[in-house]
Design an enzyme around this catalytic site. Structure first.
Site, PDB file in Angstrom:
ATOM      1  CB  SER A  13      -0.266   5.858  -1.216  1.00 58.23           C
ATOM      2  OG  SER A  13      -0.323   4.476  -1.010  1.00 58.23           O
ATOM      3  CB  ILE A  92     -14.645  -6.809   9.077  1.00 61.85           C
ATOM      4  CG1 ILE A  92     -13.186  -7.267   9.146  1.00 61.85           C
ATOM      5  CG2 ILE A  92     -15.571  -7.929   8.622  1.00 61.85           C
ATOM      6  CD1 ILE A  92     -12.920  -8.374  10.125  1.00 61.85           C
ATOM      7  CG  HIS A 109      -5.124  -8.554   1.086  1.00 62.28           C
ATOM      8  ND1 HIS A 109      -5.427  -8.059   2.347  1.00 62.28           N
ATOM      9  CD2 HIS A 109      -4.319  -9.619   1.283  1.00 62.28           C
ATOM     10  CE1 HIS A 109      -4.832  -8.817   3.255  1.00 62.28           C
ATOM     11  NE2 HIS A 109      -4.157  -9.772   2.640  1.00 62.28           N
ATOM     12  CB  THR A 141     -17.006 -12.455  -1.844  1.00 62.67           C
ATOM     13  OG1 THR A 141     -15.757 -12.870  -1.292  1.00 62.67           O
ATOM     14  CG2 THR A 141     -16.929 -12.489  -3.365  1.00 62.67           C
ATOM     15  CG  ASP A 145      -8.309  -9.586   3.153  1.00 59.31           C
ATOM     16  OD1 ASP A 145      -8.748  -8.521   2.691  1.00 59.31           O
ATOM     17  OD2 ASP A 145      -7.715  -9.651   4.248  1.00 59.31           O
TER      18      ASP A 145
HETATM   19  C1  GAR Z   1      -2.269  -0.909   1.142  1.00 54.21           C
HETATM   20  O1  GAR Z   1      -1.049  -1.597   1.253  1.00 54.21           O
HETATM   21  C2  GAR Z   1      -3.412  -1.876   0.930  1.00 54.21           C
HETATM   22  O2  GAR Z   1      -3.054  -2.977   0.138  1.00 54.21           O
HETATM   23  C3  GAR Z   1      -3.722  -2.302   2.339  1.00 54.21           C
HETATM   24  O3  GAR Z   1      -3.611  -1.133   3.080  1.00 54.21           O
HETATM   25  C4  GAR Z   1      -2.653  -0.266   2.470  1.00 54.21           C
HETATM   26  C5  GAR Z   1      -3.284   1.075   2.274  1.00 54.21           C
HETATM   27  O4  GAR Z   1      -2.357   2.020   1.835  1.00 54.21           O
HETATM   28  N1  GAR Z   1      -5.013  -2.903   2.442  1.00 54.21           N
HETATM   29  C6  GAR Z   1      -5.296  -3.903   3.265  1.00 54.21           C
HETATM   30  O5  GAR Z   1      -4.519  -4.380   4.035  1.00 54.21           O
HETATM   31  C7  GAR Z   1      -6.735  -4.409   3.154  1.00 54.21           C
HETATM   32  N2  GAR Z   1      -6.859  -5.703   3.731  1.00 54.21           N
HETATM   33  P1  GAR Z   1      -2.835   3.432   1.292  1.00 54.21           P
HETATM   34  O6  GAR Z   1      -3.769   4.021   2.348  1.00 54.21           O
HETATM   35  O7  GAR Z   1      -1.584   4.227   1.157  1.00 54.21           O
HETATM   36  O8  GAR Z   1      -3.527   3.221  -0.022  1.00 54.21           O
END
Ligand code: GAR
Length: 210
Positions: A13, A92, A109, A141, A145
């Site tokens: 999304s 990772i 994040h 980095t 996160d």
């Molecule tokens: C989002 O909430 C993003 O912030 C998270 O995964 C989801 C992806 O949603 N990312 C992490 O947790 C990275 N550490 P999406 O596939 O609908 O964009």
């Protein structure tokens, strides 16, 4: 025309939000490829439907993390990106990979970093009694996160929130700040000094979604 490569593992999304904003605002940029470590990622199918180049690289098919990272880097570099956007990419990445793209790889994040790196951020925020939660766009980095913070979105945690209802509220905020941050980067409007990032055109870098 600036070139954006998006890495994702799932729904996609945030990719959709970036592609949509890019079109609406006629950015001098486009998403040239969506790459995933999962062939079944819904975001990959959506991208293909938009005519965006897609590629899945199965991390399980590689002998080591380094081998996977090298294959992923080769796939990315083939698209000559100006920016690499991690949008729900749940692998990772090794230090060498991260260093290769230092200063031109962004991540989002779903927490107000440095609080709650890692998984289950919404459950942890509720359990910790936080009154606010949110999302952070940051330069990547080697530390997970972590990295210079470009923008943060803050949402309230409501008394009856479940991890799912909080995740929905945070996700809507993500869709607002991630395209903004990508655009700033492409427009050369981010100055990084250590962990601090300044939006040189003076745009606010914190957003509250009550
Ligand atoms: C989002 O909430 C993003 O912030 C998270 O995964 C989801 C992806 O949603 N990312 C992490 O947790 C990275 N550490 P999406 O596939 O609908 O964009």
């Amino acid at each position: 025309m600036k070139r954006i490569v998006v890495l994702l593992s799932g729904r996609g999304s945030n990719l959709e939000a970036i592609v949509q904003r890019c079109a609406e605002e006629a950015w001098p940029a486009r998403v040239v490829a969506a790459l995933s470590n999962r062939a079944d990622a819904a975001g990959l199918a959506w991208a293909a439907g938009q005519g965006i180049a897609t590629q899945a690289l199965d991390h399980r098919a590689h002998a080591s993390r380094d081998a996977f990272d090298a294959a992923l880097a080769a796939a990315i570099d083939a698209h000559r990106p100006d920016v690499i956007v991690l949008a729900g990419f749940m692998r990772i990445l090794g230090d060498e990979f991260v260093r290769r793209y230092a200063g031109r790889m962004l991540n989002i994040h779903p927490s107000l970093l440095p609080a709650f790196p890692g998984l289950h951020t919404h459950r942890r925020a509720i359990e910790a009694g936080c009154q606010v939660a949110g999302a952070t766009v940051h330069f990547v980095t080697p530390e997970l996160d972590h990295g210079p913070i470009v923008a943060q979105a803050v949402v309230p945690v409501k008394a009856d929130d479940t991890p799912e209802s909080l995740a929905d509220r945070v996700l809507a905020a993500e869709h607002s700040i991630y395209p903004l941050a990508v655009r700033w980067f492409l427009d050369g409007e981010l100055h990084v000094a250590g962990l601090r990032v300044v939006q040189t055109a003076g745009a606010p870098q914190s957003y509250f979604f009550p």
